[in-house]
Design a protein around this motif. Structure first.
Motif, mmCIF file in Angstrom:
data_model
loop_
_atom_site.group_PDB
_atom_site.id
_atom_site.type_symbol
_atom_site.label_atom_id
_atom_site.label_comp_id
_atom_site.label_asym_id
_atom_site.label_seq_id
_atom_site.Cartn_x
_atom_site.Cartn_y
_atom_site.Cartn_z
ATOM 1 N N PHE A 123 0.832 -1.209 0.000
ATOM 2 C CA PHE A 123 0.000 0.000 0.000
ATOM 3 C C PHE A 123 0.865 1.256 0.000
ATOM 4 N N ARG A 124 1.952 1.219 0.767
ATOM 5 C CA ARG A 124 2.867 2.367 0.810
ATOM 6 C C ARG A 124 3.472 2.612 -0.568
ATOM 7 N N LEU A 125 3.896 1.538 -1.229
ATOM 8 C CA LEU A 125 4.483 1.681 -2.557
ATOM 9 C C LEU A 125 3.474 2.255 -3.540
ATOM 10 N N ASN A 126 2.220 1.846 -3.409
ATOM 11 C CA ASN A 126 1.191 2.370 -4.317
ATOM 12 C C ASN A 126 0.964 3.859 -4.111
ATOM 13 N N LEU A 127 1.184 4.352 -2.901
ATOM 14 C CA LEU A 127 1.115 5.798 -2.660
ATOM 15 C C LEU A 127 2.152 6.517 -3.510
ATOM 16 N N TYR A 128 3.356 5.970 -3.551
ATOM 17 C CA TYR A 128 4.412 6.559 -4.370
ATOM 18 C C TYR A 128 4.047 6.493 -5.854
ATOM 19 N N PHE A 129 3.504 5.350 -6.295
ATOM 20 C CA PHE A 129 3.129 5.219 -7.695
ATOM 21 C C PHE A 129 2.114 6.287 -8.093
ATOM 22 N N LYS A 130 1.160 6.553 -7.216
ATOM 23 C CA LYS A 130 0.119 7.542 -7.525
ATOM 24 C C LYS A 130 0.704 8.932 -7.718
ATOM 25 N N GLN A 131 1.806 9.213 -7.031
ATOM 26 C CA GLN A 131 2.453 10.518 -7.210
ATOM 27 C C GLN A 131 3.058 10.654 -8.599
ATOM 28 N N LEU A 132 3.273 9.504 -9.266
ATOM 29 C CA LEU A 132 3.780 9.515 -10.641
ATOM 30 C C LEU A 132 2.642 9.396 -11.647
ATOM 31 N N GLU A 133 1.400 9.490 -11.156
ATOM 32 C CA GLU A 133 0.207 9.298 -11.972
ATOM 33 C C GLU A 133 0.151 7.886 -12.542
ATOM 34 N N GLY A 190 9.870 -2.089 -11.516
ATOM 35 C CA GLY A 190 10.122 -0.879 -12.275
ATOM 36 C C GLY A 190 9.954 -1.094 -13.772
ATOM 37 N N TYR A 191 10.414 -2.255 -14.248
ATOM 38 C CA TYR A 191 10.295 -2.586 -15.676
ATOM 39 C C TYR A 191 8.826 -2.651 -16.102
ATOM 40 N N LEU A 192 7.993 -3.327 -15.319
ATOM 41 C CA LEU A 192 6.579 -3.456 -15.680
ATOM 42 C C LEU A 192 5.855 -2.115 -15.624
ATOM 43 N N ILE A 193 6.169 -1.316 -14.608
ATOM 44 C CA ILE A 193 5.534 0.000 -14.507
ATOM 45 C C ILE A 193 5.907 0.856 -15.718
ATOM 46 N N LYS A 194 7.185 0.827 -16.086
ATOM 47 C CA LYS A 194 7.641 1.608 -17.242
ATOM 48 C C LYS A 194 6.993 1.106 -18.527
ATOM 49 N N LYS A 195 6.753 -0.188 -18.594
ATOM 50 C CA LYS A 195 6.187 -0.792 -19.800
ATOM 51 C C LYS A 195 4.714 -0.417 -19.989
ATOM 52 N N HIS A 196 3.979 -0.319 -18.891
ATOM 53 C CA HIS A 196 2.535 -0.115 -18.977
ATOM 54 C C HIS A 196 2.098 1.339 -18.798
ATOM 55 N N GLU A 199 3.189 5.679 -19.016
ATOM 56 C CA GLU A 199 4.087 6.695 -19.548
ATOM 57 C C GLU A 199 4.716 7.462 -18.387
ATOM 58 N N VAL A 200 5.846 6.971 -17.936
ATOM 59 C CA VAL A 200 6.521 7.583 -16.798
ATOM 60 C C VAL A 200 8.026 7.454 -17.001
ATOM 61 N N LYS A 201 8.769 8.453 -16.550
ATOM 62 C CA LYS A 201 10.214 8.453 -16.732
ATOM 63 C C LYS A 201 10.882 7.400 -15.857
ATOM 64 N N THR A 202 11.872 6.732 -16.425
ATOM 65 C CA THR A 202 12.606 5.696 -15.690
ATOM 66 C C THR A 202 13.216 6.256 -14.413
ATOM 67 N N LYS A 203 13.762 7.457 -14.494
ATOM 68 C CA LYS A 203 14.404 8.082 -13.345
ATOM 69 C C LYS A 203 13.444 8.213 -12.171
ATOM 70 N N LYS A 204 12.198 8.571 -12.471
ATOM 71 C CA LYS A 204 11.210 8.749 -11.399
ATOM 72 C C LYS A 204 10.760 7.410 -10.817
ATOM 73 N N VAL A 205 10.661 6.396 -11.669
ATOM 74 C CA VAL A 205 10.289 5.058 -11.176
ATOM 75 C C VAL A 205 11.361 4.537 -10.220
ATOM 76 N N VAL A 206 12.624 4.669 -10.634
ATOM 77 C CA VAL A 206 13.736 4.236 -9.782
ATOM 78 C C VAL A 206 13.730 5.020 -8.474
ATOM 79 N N ALA A 207 13.437 6.316 -8.560
ATOM 80 C CA ALA A 207 13.433 7.164 -7.367
ATOM 81 C C ALA A 207 12.384 6.721 -6.352
ATOM 82 N N VAL A 208 11.166 6.429 -6.815
ATOM 83 C CA VAL A 208 10.120 6.055 -5.858
ATOM 84 C C VAL A 208 10.380 4.672 -5.263
#
Length: 292
Positions: A58-68, A101-107, A109-118
């Protein structure tokens, strides 16, 4: 080739640490301790561990939502469980965090740098609370090796929160709005992990020095995150062993506690194999309503 060398090195370090521990402990006593395990207390230990991982997801999903990146909680839980499986059982392939991170980037439209950061911030948030709880428990330990540092435990705990807050605000403004939410989730996550560890102690009939053993559990959890071994194997045990020696605890009992907690982690992580063969569909959750 580089990944294979790193993996081989991690496996070698884990094997060397485990071998070293087995040469230092009385294996018969460890086995005797494990044989006395009360199964009625292992169930709540497993349940609290599972709850801690659900809260982590759930915590990780909070971060994902900040990346839309809007995932349903169920899709996010399946992805998280798959990551646990990869981290522990497929060290030679792709790591759990890297695959998420790979799956999120694949599905999305989000920058790799931001995915790695969260993904990194999610880990650091958990480590921060491990450190804070360890500092808190250290205040209650009556040991000459720790007594001179008790004031520093309070100071460094506060300082760690301030530094992490400042780093989030300066370098990760897109995640900063949910800093305290993440902090609250991390507090609950590590509290559930402590509860799980306490039930492990009870299952092993450890009645003396429970605070000291829980302190070692927190320290070993921090050490096991370091990418030196496979899934923390070896690093957690050696931390328990030398920590027990430092705090005048029974080393065989300490290693037994470490082994039981690892088995719980492995048991729960193994369920992620389901999504290794049937990849989780990253179903998108509802987008937030436009305030206009």
């Amino acid at each position: 080739m580089h990944k294979q060398l790193v993996t081989a090195l991690k496996i070698a370090i884990s094997a060397a640490l485990i071998y070293f521990i087995f040469t230092k402990i009385d294996l018969e006593q460890v086995v005797a301790t494990l044989q006395k395990t009360r199964s009625d207390f292992l169930l709540p230990a497993v349940l609290f561990f599972v709850v801690s991982k659900i809260l982590s997801a759930f915590r990780l999903n909070l971060y994902f939502k900040q990346l839309e990146v809007y995932l349903t909680q169920m899709a996010n839980l399946r992805l998280y469980l798959l990551g646990m499986f990869y981290n522990l059982f497929l060290p030679g392939g792709i790591g759990g965090d890297a695959y998420k991170g790979y799956l999120i980037k694949k599905h999305f439209e989000v920058k790799t740098k931001k995915v790695v950061a969260v993904l990194l911030l999610d880990r650091l948030s958990g480590l921060l609370l491990l450190f804070l709880y360890a500092c808190g428990l250290a205040l209650f330990l009556d040991h000459t090796a720790l007594t001179p540092f008790k004031t520093y435990f309070v100071f460094t705990g506060i300082l760690a929160v301030v530094i992490f807050w400042l780093l989030n605000k300066k370098f990760f403004p897109y995640t900063f709005p949910m800093f305290w939410q993440s902090f609250g989730y991390s507090a609950m996550v590590q509290l559930c992990q402590l509860a799980s560890a306490w039930f492990v102690l009870t299952a092993l009939s450890v009645e003396m020095d429970s605070t000291a053993y829980l302190f070692l559990f927190l320290i070993s959890s921090i050490i096991s995150v370091l990418p030196l071994t496979i899934g923390g194997i070896g690093s957690r045990e050696i931390t328990f062993f030398y920590g027990a020696k430092l705090l005048n605890l029974d080393e065989n009992t300490a290693v037994g506690i470490s082994m039981v907690f690892f088995l719980i982690t492995a048991f729960v992580s193994l369920f992620g194999i389901i999504y290794h063969f049937k990849k989780p569909a990253l179903k998108k959750g509802p987008y937030p309503l436009d305030p206009q």
